[in-house]
Structure formats: structure tokens, C-alpha cells
Design a protein around this motif. Structure first.
Motif, short mmCIF file in Angstrom:
data_model
loop_
_atom_site.label_atom_id
_atom_site.label_comp_id
_atom_site.label_asym_id
_atom_site.label_seq_id
_atom_site.Cartn_x
_atom_site.Cartn_y
_atom_site.Cartn_z
N ALA A 110 0.84 -1.19 0.00
CA ALA A 110 0.00 0.00 0.00
C ALA A 110 0.87 1.25 0.00
O ALA A 110 1.98 1.26 0.54
N ASP A 111 0.34 2.30 -0.60
CA ASP A 111 1.06 3.56 -0.74
C ASP A 111 1.07 4.34 0.57
O ASP A 111 0.40 3.98 1.54
N ARG A 112 1.80 5.44 0.59
CA ARG A 112 2.05 6.20 1.83
C ARG A 112 0.81 6.83 2.44
O ARG A 112 0.84 7.21 3.59
N PHE A 113 -0.27 6.91 1.71
CA PHE A 113 -1.51 7.45 2.28
C PHE A 113 -2.16 6.45 3.23
O PHE A 113 -3.09 6.77 3.94
N TYR A 114 -1.66 5.21 3.24
CA TYR A 114 -2.24 4.15 4.07
C TYR A 114 -1.30 3.72 5.19
O TYR A 114 -1.63 2.80 5.93
N GLY A 115 -0.15 4.37 5.32
CA GLY A 115 0.84 3.99 6.32
C GLY A 115 0.45 4.42 7.71
O GLY A 115 0.99 5.37 8.26
N THR A 116 -0.50 3.72 8.29
CA THR A 116 -0.99 4.05 9.63
C THR A 116 -0.77 2.87 10.57
O THR A 116 -0.71 1.71 10.14
N ALA A 117 -0.67 3.19 11.85
CA ALA A 117 -0.54 2.15 12.86
C ALA A 117 -1.73 1.19 12.81
O ALA A 117 -1.57 -0.02 12.93
N ALA A 118 -2.92 1.72 12.59
CA ALA A 118 -4.12 0.88 12.58
C ALA A 118 -4.07 -0.15 11.45
O ALA A 118 -4.39 -1.33 11.66
N LEU A 119 -3.65 0.25 10.25
CA LEU A 119 -3.57 -0.69 9.14
C LEU A 119 -2.50 -1.75 9.41
O LEU A 119 -2.71 -2.93 9.14
N ILE A 120 -1.39 -1.34 9.96
CA ILE A 120 -0.32 -2.30 10.25
C ILE A 120 -0.77 -3.28 11.34
O ILE A 120 -0.54 -4.49 11.23
N PHE A 121 -1.43 -2.78 12.38
CA PHE A 121 -1.98 -3.68 13.41
C PHE A 121 -2.92 -4.71 12.77
O PHE A 121 -2.89 -5.89 13.12
N LEU A 122 -3.76 -4.28 11.82
CA LEU A 122 -4.70 -5.19 11.18
C LEU A 122 -3.95 -6.26 10.39
O LEU A 122 -4.29 -7.45 10.47
N CYS A 123 -2.92 -5.87 9.64
CA CYS A 123 -2.11 -6.85 8.91
C CYS A 123 -1.50 -7.86 9.88
O CYS A 123 -1.49 -9.07 9.61
N GLN A 124 -1.00 -7.38 11.00
CA GLN A 124 -0.41 -8.27 11.99
C GLN A 124 -1.46 -9.21 12.58
O GLN A 124 -1.20 -10.40 12.77
N GLN A 125 -2.65 -8.70 12.82
CA GLN A 125 -3.75 -9.52 13.34
C GLN A 125 -4.10 -10.62 12.34
O GLN A 125 -4.35 -11.76 12.72
#
Length: 184
Positions: A68-83
Motif C-alpha cells: 500500500a502507498d504512503r496514504f495508508y501507512g498508519t498504525a491501525a492498518l499495520i496492526f490489522l495486517c499483523q492480526q
């Protein structure tokens, strides 16, 4: 590993399409999308339910990497990927603060100025997920890449981020090279 790409594109006056696509060869095919009347980027509140729908479509045992591009680089999105147990290559904005587990704070632009090519075991925000960040600045390109990832940064893994460009070609196909969705 199946490569999923997350991006958004304007498809009409005031309408944006948030899409998740699957990389097939050098191209992409749409998997799930939302179209919304909005004046800008769709945030995590729109991304999360779309990603959860896609997660539920994936058969057990399939490895996924989300790009995903830099407009999506959020802690919440990364937490979801990890989940989800997904690999990820998500570009970060260079001014985001990264917190080292030993107390130091720096942003990716500062790391680039120091000549670093990676930051390991940092958090995106004080309470954000623990991530690895690969840094790459190619001569002649105006912006460096700061790529959040789930694994030890190497040049090859940083370049994995480029796999997301199949969605750019897909949006071009949908808008101007054939489907003309912007004219509907």
C-alpha cells in the motif's frame, strides 16, 4: 505468496474508489472495492471493513502480502495486517515519528540524512505496532521510499513495495484505457 494491493483513485466528480486488487503477472484484477462521494482520501474507517471482507474470502493456508502507498501507512492498518498474519510492505510518510524500543525517536527523513538504510524494531507512534522500516533513495528520484514491513529489511524486500504498481495500471484501464468508468 499472493500480493494484494490497496489504493484509491478518483473515478468521477467527487467520487473516489478504494480498491483491493490481486497481482496477476505484471497486472492486477479487482477483488473488492468501495465507491464513495468524498473530497479526499478514504481513511481507516473505510479500509478496515473492506480488508476484513477480503480476509474472509481467502482460503486458509494462503500467504498474503499487502502492498500500500504512503496514504495508508498508519498504525491501525499495520496492526490489522499483523492480526491477519499478513506480510506487508506499506510506504510511510517521511515525517512520521518512529519510536525505538530503547527510547529514541526519529523520523524516516532524519534516518535518510544519517545514511541509514533501515530502522529495526521501531514503533509507528508511541503505542503503535512494532515494525521494521527499510529506506531507499535512488539517485534521480525526488522522494525516498520508507517502507514499513513485517520482516528484516533488505534491498529486495524494500523493492517488494514496487509490486503494488499493478493496481496503477488497473486504475488506468478502468478509467481511460477501455472501461471508461469515469464516463458512466
Amino acid at each position: 505468496t499472493a500480493i494484494l494491493m490497496l489504493d484509491q483513485s478518483k473515478i468521477g466528480k467527487g467520487f473516489e474508489c478504494l480498491m483491493i486488487s490481486l497481482r496477476v503477472g505484471e497486472r492486477a484484477i479487482p477483488v473488492a472495492w468501495r465507491v464513495k462521494e468524498t473530497k479526499g482520501e478514504m481513511g481507516y474507517d473505510e479500509q478496515e471493513p473492506l480488508l476484513k471482507e477480503v480476509y474472509n474470502l481467502i482460503p486458509k493456508g494462503i500467504k498474503i502480502m499487502l502492498a500500500a502507498d504512503r496514504f495508508y501507512g498508519t498504525a491501525a492498518l499495520i496492526f490489522l495486517c499483523q492480526q491477519f498474519g499478513w506480510q506487508y510492505r506499506i510506504r510511510l510518510k517521511g515525517n512520521l515519528n518512529l519510536f525505538h524500543e530503547e527510547g529514541g525517536v526519529m523520523n524516516a527523513q532524519e534516518a535518510k540524512k544519517l545514511g541509514l538504510d533501515k530502522l529495526e524494531n521501531v514503533r509507528l507512534g508511541e503505542k503503535g505496532p512494532l515494525i521494521q522500516v527499510g529506506l531507499l533513495h535512488v539517485a534521480g528520484h525526488p522522494e525516498a521510499w520508507y517502507i514499513a514491513m513485517d520482516t528484516q529489511p533488505t534491498l529486495g524486500r524494500i523493492l517488494d513495495y514496487g509490486l503494488r504498481w499493478g493496481i496503477e495500471a488497473l486504475f488506468s484501464d478502468l478509467k481511460t484505457r477501455g472501461f471508461s468508468v469515469t464516463k458512466t
